[in-house]
Scaffold this active site. Structure first.
Site, PDB file in Angstrom:
ATOM      1  NE  ARG A  37      -3.931   0.549   1.841  1.00  0.00           N
ATOM      2  CZ  ARG A  37      -5.157   0.591   2.360  1.00  0.00           C
ATOM      3  NH1 ARG A  37      -5.388   1.299   3.448  1.00  0.00           N
ATOM      4  NH2 ARG A  37      -6.149  -0.077   1.809  1.00  0.00           N
ATOM      5  CG  HIS A  70      -8.366   0.150  -3.035  1.00  0.00           C
ATOM      6  ND1 HIS A  70      -7.602  -0.954  -2.708  1.00  0.00           N
ATOM      7  CD2 HIS A  70      -9.044   0.495  -1.904  1.00  0.00           C
ATOM      8  CE1 HIS A  70      -7.820  -1.264  -1.432  1.00  0.00           C
ATOM      9  NE2 HIS A  70      -8.683  -0.409  -0.928  1.00  0.00           N
ATOM     10  CD  GLN A 115     -13.036  -1.719  -1.241  1.00  0.00           C
ATOM     11  OE1 GLN A 115     -12.275  -1.695  -0.298  1.00  0.00           O
ATOM     12  NE2 GLN A 115     -14.250  -2.218  -1.157  1.00  0.00           N
ATOM     13  CG  ASP A 121     -13.578   6.352  -1.181  1.00  0.00           C
ATOM     14  OD1 ASP A 121     -13.563   6.177   0.056  1.00  0.00           O
ATOM     15  OD2 ASP A 121     -12.540   6.386  -1.866  1.00  0.00           O
ATOM     16  CB  CYS A 142     -14.221   1.257  -0.353  1.00  0.00           C
ATOM     17  SG  CYS A 142     -13.677   2.957  -0.150  1.00  0.00           S
ATOM     18  NE  ARG A 153     -10.300  -5.292  -0.008  1.00  0.00           N
ATOM     19  CZ  ARG A 153      -9.536  -4.296   0.485  1.00  0.00           C
ATOM     20  NH1 ARG A 153     -10.100  -3.208   0.969  1.00  0.00           N
ATOM     21  NH2 ARG A 153      -8.211  -4.366   0.456  1.00  0.00           N
TER      22      ARG A 153
END
Ligand code: CP
Ligand code: NVA
Length: 304
Positions: free
Chosen positions: A103, A130, A133, A222, A262, A290
């Protein structure tokens, strides 16, 4: 497929295989069984930013499959490339572990690690995308809405990393994607063009949230302020006024439209508490998926 860096880089066939494997492994684990195909394998998890879902779900997925995960927190590694070049880190890690999950802030860091590592690299969020996700979200939509073909996903808010991965995912799975953002926060034309190249006329941008949610089966949002943009928070909160997924906006969507986020969510900003807690909200199924997607991804990349 050596690594998982962007949904756009994968073929529809590879993504379908990953989706099918996610569903199979989810069913297996829900039945109390296990698949320890990664026994003796090690995953390194490198984080330049904070995380709850990504960190815990990857670690659990690895343990579920019989392997081990090593967590390197932002304080341990700092910004990749600062203490030593990414190309050196990649070659060292690849000699210790079987897969590296990263990340980062800069997406280029992930590309550089991949270039220099002979082991798989997984993008666990960069400023640009991402993909884990996005794929967990496709799994969730498949479970709640059935056949994905022709479904419309309305993304309301910042044209950010999550929006970009969703645009790519919708194109690969024959869905329609519309992003509604204030001026200055749109999804870039390059992303929309790439999605439309995969599936003609599937992705578009608007400044009108009501137009976006009309006839949408999925309403997605988001945070307005992503990690790394904290100094812009006050300005963003002011400029995103009118782009909340709240009860008034959901009135304009079909009655049974699913609401997705998310997480982490900032209630009162991009989503209201009422919508977040409503029957239409499937945000915690998303969070759970996830784990199910990443278990499949780890098996796919490591247990060759
Ligand atoms: N959605 C998501 O990636 O959450 P975390 O930042 O907590 O990992
Ligand atoms: N867009 C958000 C997603 C967090 C999971 C961020 O990058 O901070």
């Amino acid at each position: 497929m050596k690594s998982f860096l962007s949904i756009q880089d994968c073929s529809s066939e590879e993504l379908k295989e990953l989706l099918a494997l996610s569903r199979d492994l989810k069913a297996l684990y829900k039945n109390g069984k296990r698949d320890i195909c990664l026994s003796g394998k090690v995953l390194a998890m490198l984080f330049e930013k904070a995380s709850l879902r990504t960190r815990v779900s990857f670690q659990v997925a690895m343990v579920d499959l019989g392997g081990t995960a090593i967590y390197l927190k932002p304080e341990d590694i700092g910004i990749i490339g600062k203490r030593e070049p990414a190309k050196d880190m990649a070659r060292v890690f690849a000699r210790y572990v079987d897969c590296i999950m990263v990340r980062t802030f800069s997406h280029e860091t992930i590309l550089e690690l991949d270039q220099w590592s002979h082991e798989p690299i997984i993008n666990a969020l960069s400023d640009w995308s991402h993909p884990c996700q996005g794929m967990a979200d496709i799994l969730t939509i498949r479970e709640h809405c059935g056949d994905l073909t022709g479904l419309k996903l309305a993304y309301i808010g910042d044209g950010n990393n999550v929006a970009r991965s969703l645009a790519f995912a919708c194109a690969k799975f024959n869905m329609q994607f519309v992003c509604a953002s204030p001026t200055g926060y749109e999804l870039d034309a390059e992303t929309l063009d790439a999605a439309n190249k995969t599936l003609p006329n599937c992705a578009s941008q608007t400044h009108d949230p009501v137009e976006a949610v009309t006839a949408a089966q999925i309403v997605y949002t988001d945070t307005w302020t992503s990690m790394g943009q904290e100094e812009e928070k006050a300005k963003r909160v002011a400029e995103f006024a009118g782009f909340s997924v709240d009860e008034a906006l959901m009135e304009k969507a079909p009655k049974d439209a699913k609401v997705m986020h998310c997480l982490p969510a900032y209630r009162g900003c991009e989503i209201s508490d009422g919508v977040m807690e409503s029957e239409n909200s499937i945000v915690f199924d998303q969070a759970e998926n996830r784990l199910h997607f990443q278990r499949a991804l780890l098996k796919y990349l490591i247990a060759k």
